[in-house]
Design an enzyme around this catalytic site. Structure first.
Site, PDB file in Angstrom:
ATOM      1  N   THR A  30      78.175 -38.771  36.892  1.00 25.46           N
ATOM      2  CA  THR A  30      78.734 -39.566  35.779  1.00 25.46           C
ATOM      3  C   THR A  30      78.753 -41.048  36.155  1.00 25.46           C
ATOM      4  O   THR A  30      78.605 -41.915  35.290  1.00 25.46           O
ATOM      5  CB  THR A  30      80.167 -39.099  35.404  1.00 25.46           C
ATOM      6  OG1 THR A  30      80.976 -39.138  36.568  1.00 25.46           O
ATOM      7  CG2 THR A  30      80.175 -37.710  34.811  1.00 25.46           C
ATOM      8  N   PHE A  37      79.437 -32.107  31.389  1.00 27.75           N
ATOM      9  CA  PHE A  37      79.671 -31.190  30.265  1.00 27.75           C
ATOM     10  C   PHE A  37      81.124 -31.231  29.789  1.00 27.75           C
ATOM     11  O   PHE A  37      81.390 -31.127  28.611  1.00 27.75           O
ATOM     12  CB  PHE A  37      79.331 -29.751  30.678  1.00 27.75           C
ATOM     13  CG  PHE A  37      77.888 -29.381  30.457  1.00 27.75           C
ATOM     14  CD1 PHE A  37      76.998 -30.248  29.839  1.00 27.75           C
ATOM     15  CD2 PHE A  37      77.420 -28.128  30.848  1.00 27.75           C
ATOM     16  CE1 PHE A  37      75.679 -29.898  29.627  1.00 27.75           C
ATOM     17  CE2 PHE A  37      76.087 -27.770  30.637  1.00 27.75           C
ATOM     18  CZ  PHE A  37      75.224 -28.655  30.034  1.00 27.75           C
ATOM     19  N   ARG A  38      82.071 -31.345  30.752  1.00 28.58           N
ATOM     20  CA  ARG A  38      83.455 -30.988  30.387  1.00 28.58           C
ATOM     21  C   ARG A  38      84.496 -32.079  30.517  1.00 28.58           C
ATOM     22  O   ARG A  38      85.676 -31.815  30.313  1.00 28.58           O
ATOM     23  CB  ARG A  38      83.890 -29.766  31.217  1.00 28.58           C
ATOM     24  CG  ARG A  38      83.169 -28.518  30.769  1.00 28.58           C
ATOM     25  CD  ARG A  38      83.546 -27.275  31.529  1.00 28.58           C
ATOM     26  NE  ARG A  38      82.699 -26.168  31.098  1.00 28.58           N
ATOM     27  CZ  ARG A  38      81.449 -25.969  31.523  1.00 28.58           C
ATOM     28  NH1 ARG A  38      80.923 -26.789  32.408  1.00 28.58           N
ATOM     29  NH2 ARG A  38      80.732 -24.966  31.062  1.00 28.58           N
ATOM     30  N   GLN A 104      73.876 -28.330  41.099  1.00 27.48           N
ATOM     31  CA  GLN A 104      73.665 -27.757  39.762  1.00 27.48           C
ATOM     32  C   GLN A 104      72.954 -28.779  38.892  1.00 27.48           C
ATOM     33  O   GLN A 104      72.594 -28.482  37.760  1.00 27.48           O
ATOM     34  CB  GLN A 104      75.016 -27.434  39.123  1.00 27.48           C
ATOM     35  CG  GLN A 104      75.848 -26.471  39.922  1.00 27.48           C
ATOM     36  CD  GLN A 104      77.256 -26.354  39.354  1.00 27.48           C
ATOM     37  OE1 GLN A 104      77.473 -25.707  38.351  1.00 27.48           O
ATOM     38  NE2 GLN A 104      78.215 -26.980  40.004  1.00 27.48           N
ATOM     39  N   ASP A 107      69.151 -33.802  37.475  1.00 30.61           N
ATOM     40  CA  ASP A 107      68.753 -35.209  37.388  1.00 30.61           C
ATOM     41  C   ASP A 107      67.933 -35.712  38.583  1.00 30.61           C
ATOM     42  O   ASP A 107      67.384 -36.813  38.541  1.00 30.61           O
ATOM     43  CB  ASP A 107      69.989 -36.105  37.185  1.00 30.61           C
ATOM     44  CG  ASP A 107      71.083 -35.866  38.242  1.00 30.61           C
ATOM     45  OD1 ASP A 107      70.742 -35.679  39.426  1.00 30.61           O
ATOM     46  OD2 ASP A 107      72.266 -35.877  37.872  1.00 30.61           O
ATOM     47  N   HIS A 122      69.447 -25.374  39.456  1.00 32.62           N
ATOM     48  CA  HIS A 122      69.227 -25.358  38.000  1.00 32.62           C
ATOM     49  C   HIS A 122      67.940 -26.105  37.635  1.00 32.62           C
ATOM     50  O   HIS A 122      67.744 -26.469  36.474  1.00 32.62           O
ATOM     51  CB  HIS A 122      70.434 -25.941  37.253  1.00 32.62           C
ATOM     52  CG  HIS A 122      71.624 -25.018  37.240  1.00 32.62           C
ATOM     53  ND1 HIS A 122      72.872 -25.400  36.812  1.00 32.62           N
ATOM     54  CD2 HIS A 122      71.750 -23.708  37.611  1.00 32.62           C
ATOM     55  CE1 HIS A 122      73.717 -24.362  36.918  1.00 32.62           C
ATOM     56  NE2 HIS A 122      73.058 -23.342  37.411  1.00 32.62           N
ATOM     57  N   CYS A 133      49.294 -20.298  30.927  1.00 32.71           N
ATOM     58  CA  CYS A 133      48.542 -20.226  32.191  1.00 32.71           C
ATOM     59  C   CYS A 133      49.377 -20.617  33.410  1.00 32.71           C
ATOM     60  O   CYS A 133      48.905 -20.523  34.533  1.00 32.71           O
ATOM     61  CB  CYS A 133      47.290 -21.094  32.114  1.00 32.71           C
ATOM     62  SG  CYS A 133      47.647 -22.870  32.006  1.00 32.71           S
ATOM     63  N   CYS A 158      44.990 -24.237  27.910  1.00 33.45           N
ATOM     64  CA  CYS A 158      45.007 -22.961  27.178  1.00 33.45           C
ATOM     65  C   CYS A 158      45.775 -23.059  25.859  1.00 33.45           C
ATOM     66  O   CYS A 158      45.935 -22.060  25.166  1.00 33.45           O
ATOM     67  CB  CYS A 158      45.586 -21.855  28.053  1.00 33.45           C
ATOM     68  SG  CYS A 158      47.353 -22.010  28.321  1.00 33.45           S
ATOM     69  N   ASN A 217      87.199 -33.855  42.899  1.00 33.02           N
ATOM     70  CA  ASN A 217      86.985 -33.748  41.453  1.00 33.02           C
ATOM     71  C   ASN A 217      88.082 -34.515  40.736  1.00 33.02           C
ATOM     72  O   ASN A 217      89.231 -34.494  41.169  1.00 33.02           O
ATOM     73  CB  ASN A 217      87.020 -32.270  41.030  1.00 33.02           C
ATOM     74  CG  ASN A 217      86.233 -32.027  39.761  1.00 33.02           C
ATOM     75  OD1 ASN A 217      85.025 -32.232  39.730  1.00 33.02           O
ATOM     76  ND2 ASN A 217      86.894 -31.618  38.698  1.00 33.02           N
TER      77      ASN A 217
END
Ligand code: NAD
Length: 248
Positions: A30, A37-38, A104, A107, A122, A133, A158, A217
């Site tokens: 951030t 996300f939260r 996770q 970026d 991820h 292909c 393809c 956090n």
């Protein structure tokens, strides 16, 4: 425990453990301008539902929605640069204290900051591949086709659809997640979790593999009660202070 005390305890744990690994989440980036996300007020969930715009099901059933909404968010992330927290983790590895990190984040900022042993469980935004292909393409190829309104972007060989190399909602976890799990299970005696709510599974299982746990956090997160040290501060500041103390 006050902030200074928590930093001092984190430093002692890092000095005393040789199997030291990190696990990072969206909160790590951030400070590079990428919303997580939260976080209340700025988190992506309050604006768009990533499951409704960037899942495997949407990719197949409504590629236009996937590429115009979900993919647009991915493409906007590629301009970001690492922040102080990413550089501290790269430095901790360089000086031999940190053995590796699981992220996770898609970026790529740990890799850009110089971290070497990185499990991007991820996926990442450096490439994409053809659903037919399986040839790989630079991520920029997908971006350019979408900018030219070639939606969905197609393989030149393809003519099947291209997709980004990220783990979408509904995708299985990649083999490197299980590789990281095995290494952590064998070697991790200390894990530092930075910028993750620890609610997204199966990644949120990983802290269970560590004998000791440090959490950085802004808000309370999963595992706060099990952790040995919890630091409610920005990753950049807390990691910077940890590195300064380690260097004394
Ligand atoms: P999350 O959004 O669930 O949690 C992020 C946590 O970080 C929050 O608890 C928040 O309080 C905290 N936080 C925010 N800024 C912080 C800062 N500067 N310092 C310290 N803490 C901070 O994110 P998550 O746990 O990683 O799980 C969500 C999923 O989001 C992951 O699967 C990830 O792939 C995906 N995601 C990735 C990116 C990215 O690549 N940068 C961005 C958004 C979402």
């Amino acid at each position: 425990m006050d902030y200074r005390e928590a930093i001092a305890q984190a430093v002692e744990l890092i000095k005393g453990h040789s199997g030291f690994y990190a696990l990072t989440g969206a909160g790590m980036s951030t400070e590079s301008g990428i919303p997580d996300f939260r976080t209340p007020g700025t988190g992506i969930w309050e604006k768009i539902d990533p499951i409704a715009t960037a899942s495997v099901e949407v990719l197949y059933s409504n590629p236009r929605l996937f590429y115009e909404v979900g993919f647009a968010r991915f493409a906007s992330i590629t301009m970001a640069e690492p922040n102080a927290g990413h550089y501290v983790l790269a430095e901790l590895e360089k000086i031999g204290l940190l053995k590796g990190l699981v992220t996770q984040n898609i970026d790529g900022l740990h890799v850009k900051a110089g971290s070497k042993k990185v499990w991007e469980v991820h996926g990442h935004l450096r490439s994409g591949y053809c659903l037919g292909c399986k040839r790989r393409f630079p991520f920029e190829e997908l971006v350019q086709q979408v900018e030219l309104k070639r939606i969905p972007p197609m393989c030149h060989y393809c003519f099947n659809m291209l997709r980004p190399d990220v783990v979408l909602f509904g995708d299985p976890m990649p083999p490197l997640f299980f590789e990281a799990w095995e290494v952590l299970e064998k070697e991790c005696d200390l894990m530092l979790v930075a910028g993750s709510s620890l609610v997204v599974y199966p990644v949120a299982e990983l802290p269970r593999l560590a004998k000791k746990l440090i959490i950085i956090n802004l808000q309370p997160a999963g595992y706060d009660r099990q952790a040995d040290v919890v630091i409610h501060e920005k990753c950049g500041k807390a990691l910077g202070d940890i590195l300064n103390e380690l260097s004394k």
